[in-house]
Scaffold this motif. Sequence first.
Motif, PDB file in Angstrom:
ATOM      1  N   LEU A 159       2.501  17.064  64.542  1.00  0.00           N
ATOM      2  CA  LEU A 159       3.312  16.885  65.751  1.00  0.00           C
ATOM      3  C   LEU A 159       4.788  16.894  65.373  1.00  0.00           C
ATOM      4  CD1 LEU A 159       1.334  14.088  67.643  1.00  0.00           C
ATOM      5  CD2 LEU A 159       1.077  16.569  67.805  1.00  0.00           C
TER       6      LEU A 159
ATOM      7  N   ASN B 258       7.373  17.649  67.768  1.00  0.00           N
ATOM      8  CA  ASN B 258       8.220  17.456  68.939  1.00  0.00           C
ATOM      9  C   ASN B 258       8.376  15.972  69.233  1.00  0.00           C
ATOM     10  OD1 ASN B 258       8.569  17.064  72.002  1.00  0.00           O
ATOM     11  ND2 ASN B 258       9.096  19.222  71.731  1.00  0.00           N
TER      12      ASN B 258
ATOM     13  N   ASN C 265       6.986  14.705  72.613  1.00  0.00           N
ATOM     14  CA  ASN C 265       5.535  14.549  72.621  1.00  0.00           C
ATOM     15  C   ASN C 265       5.104  13.296  71.867  1.00  0.00           C
ATOM     16  OD1 ASN C 265       4.890  16.802  74.175  1.00  0.00           O
ATOM     17  ND2 ASN C 265       4.787  18.161  72.402  1.00  0.00           N
TER      18      ASN C 265
ATOM     19  N   ALA D 184      -1.077  19.825  66.670  1.00  0.00           N
ATOM     20  CA  ALA D 184       0.242  20.258  67.125  1.00  0.00           C
ATOM     21  C   ALA D 184       0.160  21.025  68.431  1.00  0.00           C
ATOM     22  CB  ALA D 184       0.901  21.117  66.059  1.00  0.00           C
ATOM     23  N   GLU D 185       1.259  20.999  69.167  1.00  0.00           N
ATOM     24  CA  GLU D 185       1.376  21.758  70.409  1.00  0.00           C
ATOM     25  C   GLU D 185       1.167  23.237  70.106  1.00  0.00           C
ATOM     26  OE1 GLU D 185       2.120  22.057  74.482  1.00  0.00           O
ATOM     27  OE2 GLU D 185       2.422  20.195  73.383  1.00  0.00           O
ATOM     28  N   GLY D 186       0.290  23.891  70.853  1.00  0.00           N
ATOM     29  CA  GLY D 186       0.037  25.319  70.673  1.00  0.00           C
ATOM     30  C   GLY D 186      -1.003  25.602  69.608  1.00  0.00           C
TER      31      GLY D 186
ATOM     32  N   GLY E 218      -2.787  23.414  67.788  1.00  0.00           N
ATOM     33  CA  GLY E 218      -3.950  22.534  67.822  1.00  0.00           C
ATOM     34  C   GLY E 218      -4.346  22.062  66.433  1.00  0.00           C
TER      35      GLY E 218
ATOM     36  N   SER F 253      -3.949  25.893  77.393  1.00  0.00           N
ATOM     37  CA  SER F 253      -4.184  24.488  77.054  1.00  0.00           C
ATOM     38  C   SER F 253      -3.186  23.612  77.777  1.00  0.00           C
ATOM     39  CB  SER F 253      -4.062  24.258  75.540  1.00  0.00           C
ATOM     40  OG  SER F 253      -2.738  24.521  75.101  1.00  0.00           O
TER      41      SER F 253
ATOM     42  N   ASN G 299      -0.359  20.449  77.696  1.00  0.00           N
ATOM     43  CA  ASN G 299       0.583  19.835  76.775  1.00  0.00           C
ATOM     44  C   ASN G 299      -0.126  18.730  75.998  1.00  0.00           C
ATOM     45  OD1 ASN G 299       2.404  17.147  76.754  1.00  0.00           O
ATOM     46  ND2 ASN G 299       3.631  18.896  76.098  1.00  0.00           N
ATOM     47  N   VAL G 300       0.175  18.591  74.714  1.00  0.00           N
ATOM     48  CA  VAL G 300      -0.570  17.656  73.873  1.00  0.00           C
ATOM     49  C   VAL G 300      -0.430  16.216  74.354  1.00  0.00           C
ATOM     50  CG1 VAL G 300       1.305  17.398  72.180  1.00  0.00           C
ATOM     51  CG2 VAL G 300      -1.065  16.971  71.495  1.00  0.00           C
TER      52      VAL G 300
ATOM     53  N   THR H 266       0.098  15.254  77.514  1.00  0.00           N
ATOM     54  CA  THR H 266      -0.690  15.151  78.742  1.00  0.00           C
ATOM     55  C   THR H 266      -2.175  15.049  78.412  1.00  0.00           C
ATOM     56  OG1 THR H 266       0.943  16.441  79.971  1.00  0.00           O
ATOM     57  CG2 THR H 266      -1.264  16.289  80.918  1.00  0.00           C
TER      58      THR H 266
ATOM     59  N   THR I 209      -3.557  14.061  75.668  1.00  0.00           N
ATOM     60  CA  THR I 209      -3.824  12.792  75.016  1.00  0.00           C
ATOM     61  C   THR I 209      -3.931  11.660  76.028  1.00  0.00           C
ATOM     62  OG1 THR I 209      -2.682  13.531  73.015  1.00  0.00           O
ATOM     63  CG2 THR I 209      -2.987  11.168  73.280  1.00  0.00           C
TER      64      THR I 209
END
Length: 278
Positions: free
Chosen positions: A137, A139, A142, A231-233, A235, A257, A259-260, A262, A264
């Motif tokens: 991760l 970001n 996030n 990770a975002e995108g 995974g 997908s 947003n990570v 969201t 979560t």
Amino acid sequence: MADAERRVTRITDPADPRIAAFVSIRERDLTGRQNRFIAEGTVVLRMLAASARTAGPFTAEAILLLESRHAGVADILAQFDDTVPVFLADAGVFNAIAGFDMHRGVLAIGLRQKPQRLADVLASLPDDALILAACGLSNHDNVGAIFRNAAAFGASAVLLDETCCDPLYRKAIRVSVGAVLTVPFVREGSVGSLLAAIEHRGFALWGLSPRGETDLDDIPPARRTALVVGAEGEGLPPAILAAIRTARIRQKPGLDSLNVATATGIALHRIAQLNAIV
């Protein structure tokens, strides 16, 4: 209040060496520097005070306030040790110190006094626990949102691998609304070693992926559940997805997908309900 007043120093020069740690904080965030970080806003300052008051892992080294904010946070200041200096400045001086004007007039230099290791956090978890593990991760928004979700849905800890960004980064703390200071966490090691240690402690591991084999609603109850996100995108890495059970969140076709953060939040809420945590 009297103690807080005795600690107050008015700053009229942005170059005053006593407030050097606060200068241009957006450009030189303190994360990673001897366990120091920037706490921003009244809510975060209150959580920092609560940790300091209860001998928790975090405290403040110094506090900088807009003059107009002083009276409104007097009750929070009183919770800190009298040795913590409090500096006041007017808006012009404050903005010159911070280097920007979106600071809400409340800043503190925080200190993580008791950094924990993975083994310590795992050993401290209750018999019934929901935890979150993450890898890659990068970001800060996030990461902050994930900590806020973890706090909201009763997660006992957030475990990050070494490739994740530091949750003590100023923006991550702000987005978490201070939850980074309340949810136990570690950031160390590879995702493989992280998950091996979690599994050794009796946790059922569930990787969250759009291609998961099990619908989120079909995850069976367990006394100890670990939700694993990537990770975002990108995974989770394929090797990790192949090694643990995976779950998906049902959604309309056509979107790759969620947003990570969201995803979560949805998953933590569902598993917390399943295990009667919330």
